[in-house]
Design an enzyme around this catalytic site. Structure first.
Site, mmCIF file in Angstrom:
data_model
loop_
_atom_site.group_PDB
_atom_site.id
_atom_site.type_symbol
_atom_site.label_atom_id
_atom_site.label_comp_id
_atom_site.label_asym_id
_atom_site.label_seq_id
_atom_site.Cartn_x
_atom_site.Cartn_y
_atom_site.Cartn_z
ATOM 1 N N ASP A 63 0.876 -1.169 0.000
ATOM 2 C CA ASP A 63 0.000 0.000 0.000
ATOM 3 C C ASP A 63 0.913 1.218 0.000
ATOM 4 O O ASP A 63 1.471 1.609 1.028
ATOM 5 C CB ASP A 63 -0.899 -0.005 1.243
ATOM 6 C CG ASP A 63 -1.859 1.179 1.269
ATOM 7 O OD1 ASP A 63 -1.750 2.061 0.386
ATOM 8 O OD2 ASP A 63 -2.708 1.223 2.178
ATOM 9 N N TYR A 156 -5.233 16.891 -6.620
ATOM 10 C CA TYR A 156 -4.402 16.121 -7.552
ATOM 11 C C TYR A 156 -3.306 17.007 -8.136
ATOM 12 O O TYR A 156 -2.130 16.637 -8.163
ATOM 13 C CB TYR A 156 -5.314 15.575 -8.652
ATOM 14 C CG TYR A 156 -4.641 14.807 -9.769
ATOM 15 C CD1 TYR A 156 -4.058 13.568 -9.538
ATOM 16 C CD2 TYR A 156 -4.642 15.304 -11.074
ATOM 17 C CE1 TYR A 156 -3.478 12.845 -10.574
ATOM 18 C CE2 TYR A 156 -4.061 14.596 -12.113
ATOM 19 C CZ TYR A 156 -3.482 13.361 -11.859
ATOM 20 O OH TYR A 156 -2.912 12.654 -12.885
#
Length: 258
Positions: A63, A156
């Protein structure tokens, strides 16, 4: 002779999309490849596919939002192959958010995947290269939106713009170590993840790719295999001395106005 003969390549976020295309291209060009990602099923399937095709490949479950796992993804590759020669950071989170509606939690998720993970993967990879006194190459998959982007991409853009600056900073810092670090600002690309994004956030129909292609100058979205070929070139010695470059890989021309 392949472009990456006898090289060890780690592709973070490599189990699908652009990352998977890079892994396939790297194996085709002679590299031993590791793909790292959160989901075991697609990662293991890709590693099996590459191995069945005659390549050398493994899957590292990680992860990457966890900085320690980003670093340990490199450590697992070094343990398996003895070194790391090339790193590609292609993991990306594209969940939507504007300046006004982005929560701290969403912002932190973008920073974790789109900036923090590449930072600490690079840290571990460059440390291995410097310790061995060996050259290496890194390519960061960024985005053309890092130059500004749409209003719904605020967190983002914030993270990816940071990655653009980090790419140049790290390249400058390690140029005398012969570690070349470059970035690719890719445009709108036809990936599995983009399909989910379009349907989740924009209520897109199944033919959204065809509709999008009709509105684009080249008549198609960016293709992962084409991007992968360019990444492999940047990883290879054929790209020469190039370092610290962030290349706009898109069909829209920045600054061009109609």
């Amino acid at each position: 002779m392949g472009l990456l003969d006898d090289k060890v390549v780690l592709v973070n976020g490599g189990s699908q999309g652009v990352g998977a295309a890079v892994a396939r291209a790297a194996v085709r060009e002679g590299a031993a490849v590791a793909v790292a990602g959160r989901r075991a099923e697609p990662g293991e399937a890709l590693a099996a596919e590459l191995t069945a095709a005659g390549g050398q490949a493994l899957f590292v479950r990680a992860d990457l939002a966890d900085a320690e796992r980003a670093r340990s993804s490199v450590a697992e590759v070094v343990a398996a192959y003895g070194r790391i020669d090339c790193l590609v950071n292609s993991a990306g989170l594209t969940s939507r958010g504007t300046l006004l509606d982005t929560t701290p939690e969403l912002f932190d998720q973008h920073i974790a995947i789109n900036l923090k993970a590449p930072f600490f993967a690079m840290q571990a990879a460059v440390a291995d290269m410097v310790t061995r006194g060996a050259p290496g190459t890194i390519v960061n998959i960024i985005t053309s939106s890092a130059h500004g982007g749409q209003p719904f991409l605020a967190p983002y853009v914030a993270a990816k713009a940071g990655l653009m600056g980090l790419t140049r900073n790290a390249a400058h810092a390690h140029r005398w170590d012969r570690v070349r670090i470059n970035g690719l600002n890719i445009g709108w690309t036809a990936t599995e993840g983009e399909d989910v994004t379009q349907k989740t956030f924009h209520a897109a129909s199944d033919d959204w790719r065809e509709q999008a292609a009709a509105r684009l100058p080249m008549g198609k979205l960016g293709q992962p295999d084409e991007i992968a070929d360019f990444v492999v070139f940047l990883l290879s010695e054929r790209s020469g001395v190039v370092t610290g470059s962030v290349i706009d890989w898109d069909q829209n021309v920045l600054g061009g106005l109609d």
